[in-house]
Design a protein around this motif. Structure first.
Motif, mmCIF file in Angstrom:
data_model
loop_
_atom_site.group_PDB
_atom_site.id
_atom_site.type_symbol
_atom_site.label_atom_id
_atom_site.label_comp_id
_atom_site.label_asym_id
_atom_site.label_seq_id
_atom_site.Cartn_x
_atom_site.Cartn_y
_atom_site.Cartn_z
ATOM 1 N N HIS A 125 0.824 -1.208 0.000
ATOM 2 C CA HIS A 125 0.000 0.000 0.000
ATOM 3 C C HIS A 125 0.860 1.260 0.000
ATOM 4 O O HIS A 125 0.615 2.193 -0.778
ATOM 5 C CB HIS A 125 -0.937 -0.005 1.210
ATOM 6 C CG HIS A 125 -2.149 -0.862 1.035
ATOM 7 N ND1 HIS A 125 -3.390 -0.353 0.719
ATOM 8 C CD2 HIS A 125 -2.316 -2.200 1.112
ATOM 9 C CE1 HIS A 125 -4.260 -1.339 0.621
ATOM 10 N NE2 HIS A 125 -3.632 -2.473 0.859
ATOM 11 N N LEU A 126 1.864 1.308 0.865
ATOM 12 C CA LEU A 126 2.710 2.508 0.933
ATOM 13 C C LEU A 126 3.520 2.685 -0.346
ATOM 14 O O LEU A 126 3.723 3.819 -0.813
ATOM 15 C CB LEU A 126 3.635 2.431 2.147
ATOM 16 C CG LEU A 126 2.966 2.603 3.517
ATOM 17 C CD1 LEU A 126 4.007 2.549 4.621
ATOM 18 C CD2 LEU A 126 2.169 3.908 3.599
ATOM 19 N N ALA A 127 3.979 1.580 -0.915
ATOM 20 C CA ALA A 127 4.716 1.675 -2.186
ATOM 21 C C ALA A 127 3.820 2.247 -3.272
ATOM 22 O O ALA A 127 4.259 3.075 -4.091
ATOM 23 C CB ALA A 127 5.229 0.293 -2.595
ATOM 24 N N ILE A 128 2.554 1.852 -3.275
ATOM 25 C CA ILE A 128 1.612 2.361 -4.270
ATOM 26 C C ILE A 128 1.306 3.841 -4.012
ATOM 27 O O ILE A 128 1.262 4.656 -4.939
ATOM 28 C CB ILE A 128 0.315 1.528 -4.278
ATOM 29 C CG1 ILE A 128 0.612 0.113 -4.788
ATOM 30 C CG2 ILE A 128 -0.754 2.193 -5.147
ATOM 31 C CD1 ILE A 128 -0.553 -0.850 -4.639
ATOM 32 N N LYS A 133 1.917 9.485 -5.457
ATOM 33 C CA LYS A 133 2.389 10.823 -5.091
ATOM 34 C C LYS A 133 3.378 11.351 -6.134
ATOM 35 O O LYS A 133 3.298 12.504 -6.572
ATOM 36 C CB LYS A 133 3.049 10.761 -3.718
ATOM 37 C CG LYS A 133 3.678 12.059 -3.247
ATOM 38 C CD LYS A 133 2.645 13.087 -2.872
ATOM 39 C CE LYS A 133 3.298 14.295 -2.231
ATOM 40 N NZ LYS A 133 2.324 15.352 -1.891
ATOM 41 N N LYS A 134 4.298 10.500 -6.557
ATOM 42 C CA LYS A 134 5.288 10.902 -7.564
ATOM 43 C C LYS A 134 4.634 11.184 -8.908
ATOM 44 O O LYS A 134 5.069 12.076 -9.648
ATOM 45 C CB LYS A 134 6.339 9.804 -7.721
ATOM 46 C CG LYS A 134 7.283 9.656 -6.540
ATOM 47 C CD LYS A 134 8.276 8.533 -6.789
ATOM 48 C CE LYS A 134 9.250 8.389 -5.630
ATOM 49 N NZ LYS A 134 10.195 7.262 -5.844
ATOM 50 N N LYS A 138 -4.857 12.731 -9.000
ATOM 51 C CA LYS A 138 -5.809 12.766 -7.882
ATOM 52 C C LYS A 138 -5.965 11.440 -7.142
ATOM 53 O O LYS A 138 -6.710 11.385 -6.161
ATOM 54 C CB LYS A 138 -7.178 13.214 -8.407
ATOM 55 C CG LYS A 138 -7.199 14.624 -8.988
ATOM 56 C CD LYS A 138 -8.594 14.991 -9.450
ATOM 57 C CE LYS A 138 -8.647 16.408 -10.001
ATOM 58 N NZ LYS A 138 -10.021 16.772 -10.454
ATOM 59 N N ASN A 139 -5.320 10.373 -7.585
ATOM 60 C CA ASN A 139 -5.536 9.077 -6.955
ATOM 61 C C ASN A 139 -5.030 9.048 -5.516
ATOM 62 O O ASN A 139 -3.887 9.389 -5.240
ATOM 63 C CB ASN A 139 -4.859 7.978 -7.763
ATOM 64 C CG ASN A 139 -5.569 7.712 -9.065
ATOM 65 O OD1 ASN A 139 -6.770 7.976 -9.187
ATOM 66 N ND2 ASN A 139 -4.861 7.199 -10.057
ATOM 67 N N ARG A 140 -5.915 8.619 -4.602
ATOM 68 C CA ARG A 140 -5.577 8.579 -3.183
ATOM 69 C C ARG A 140 -6.048 7.301 -2.497
ATOM 70 O O ARG A 140 -5.806 7.100 -1.313
ATOM 71 C CB ARG A 140 -6.214 9.774 -2.465
ATOM 72 C CG ARG A 140 -5.797 11.130 -3.019
ATOM 73 C CD ARG A 140 -6.599 12.247 -2.392
ATOM 74 N NE ARG A 140 -6.282 12.431 -0.988
ATOM 75 C CZ ARG A 140 -7.024 13.173 -0.161
ATOM 76 N NH1 ARG A 140 -8.122 13.751 -0.596
ATOM 77 N NH2 ARG A 140 -6.659 13.322 1.097
ATOM 78 N N ALA A 141 -6.739 6.446 -3.237
ATOM 79 C CA ALA A 141 -7.322 5.235 -2.646
ATOM 80 C C ALA A 141 -6.699 3.974 -3.234
ATOM 81 O O ALA A 141 -6.435 3.907 -4.437
ATOM 82 C CB ALA A 141 -8.833 5.217 -2.872
#
Length: 267
Positions: A125-128, A133-134, A138-141
């Motif tokens: 999850h954090l890698a995604i 972020k990079k 708008k993707n946040r989920a």
């Protein structure tokens, strides 16, 4: 003591988690404690005190400097989606990535009182999230679940091929082409929760918003949790239609290459 102040947007995110968790359970996609969810909520949650208890700090095996000081809601390890649907605040975790991105604080208070630690799939999850972020946008989920018919396709040797899967899933209904015109990715079976699975998934997400995990399930990203769910729902419907035709003794004719191309151009 309540350390966190929830904005209206954060409360809506929690309501979405409960809603989608219920959908996953009702569809049989979340047997026992299967599946996990994470949402980036920076700016939607306020910390009442800057005094983060050092006892809640956990170092990360792989630092996430791009996520420094960001907040996330994640389902807890071992939690059942049916329980998340009923009592989300007792079955999700709020974490804040440290200032240098080398660890995270697990924030517990009288509102977020889950005894669970974040999901075992947190490295993925954090890698995604770091990838998103990079990339900007708008993707946040991030949603990982085990859709039955979609996963079943990856269990059949003749179909467990990225090109073949896309041909099947995109051709049986226009909605798949409209919702996911670029298709889906496929990662061969890798032990869940491992660095290798995270790496392969992120590599595939560079091209596709949904990635199937062979013999396991799938993962999807979106601006909102419901967006990620909708992508999986559309694809699983394609898989259902395919199997229904095969059970009736027919190979589905499906949309032609030209019809698919026309849909992409029109929508």
């Amino acid at each position: 003591m309540s350390y966190l102040e929830l904005t209206a947007a954060a409360k809506q995110q929690i309501a979405d988690i409960a809603l989608i968790s219920g959908y996953l359970w009702e569809r049989g996609w979340a047997v026992k404690n299967g599946g996990n969810i994470s949402l980036e909520i920076t700016g939607e949650i306020n910390l009442r005190s800057s005094d983060l208890n050092p006892l809640t700090y956990t170092p990360l095996k792989h630092p996430c400097p791009d996520l420094s000081q960001m907040y996330f809601i994640m389902t807890g390890a071992g939690t059942r989606m049916r329980d998340v649907a009923c009592q989300p605040l007792s079955h999700v975790c709020v974490i804040r990535i440290s200032d240098d991105g080398t660890g995270y604080y697990h924030i517990r208070d009288e509102v977020f009182n889950s005894p669970a630690v974040p999901t075992s799939e947190m490295p993925t999850h954090l890698a995604i999230h770091q990838f998103m972020k990079k990339q900007g946008g708008k993707n946040r989920a991030v949603l990982h679940t085990h859709p039955i018919e979609l996963t079943a396709l990856t269990l059949i040797p003749g179909f467990c091929d990225e090109s073949r899967l896309n041909k099947i899933l995109m051709s049986v209904q226009p909605e798949a082409v409209i919702a996911i015109p670029g298709g889906v990715g496929l990662v061969p079976f890798i032990l869940p929760g491992t660095d290798q699975l995270a790496e392969k998934t992120v590599a595939s997400l560079r091209y596709y918003p949904v990635v199937l995990w062979e013999k396991h399930g799938c993962i999807a990203i979106g601006h909102k949790l419901q967006d990620a769910f909708d992508l999986i729902d559309v694809l699983n419907t394609s898989a259902k239609l395919f199997f229904l035709c095969r059970e009736a003794g027919y190979t589905p004719q499906g949309l032609s290459a030209q019809e698919i191309e026309n849909l992409k151009k029109y929508y």
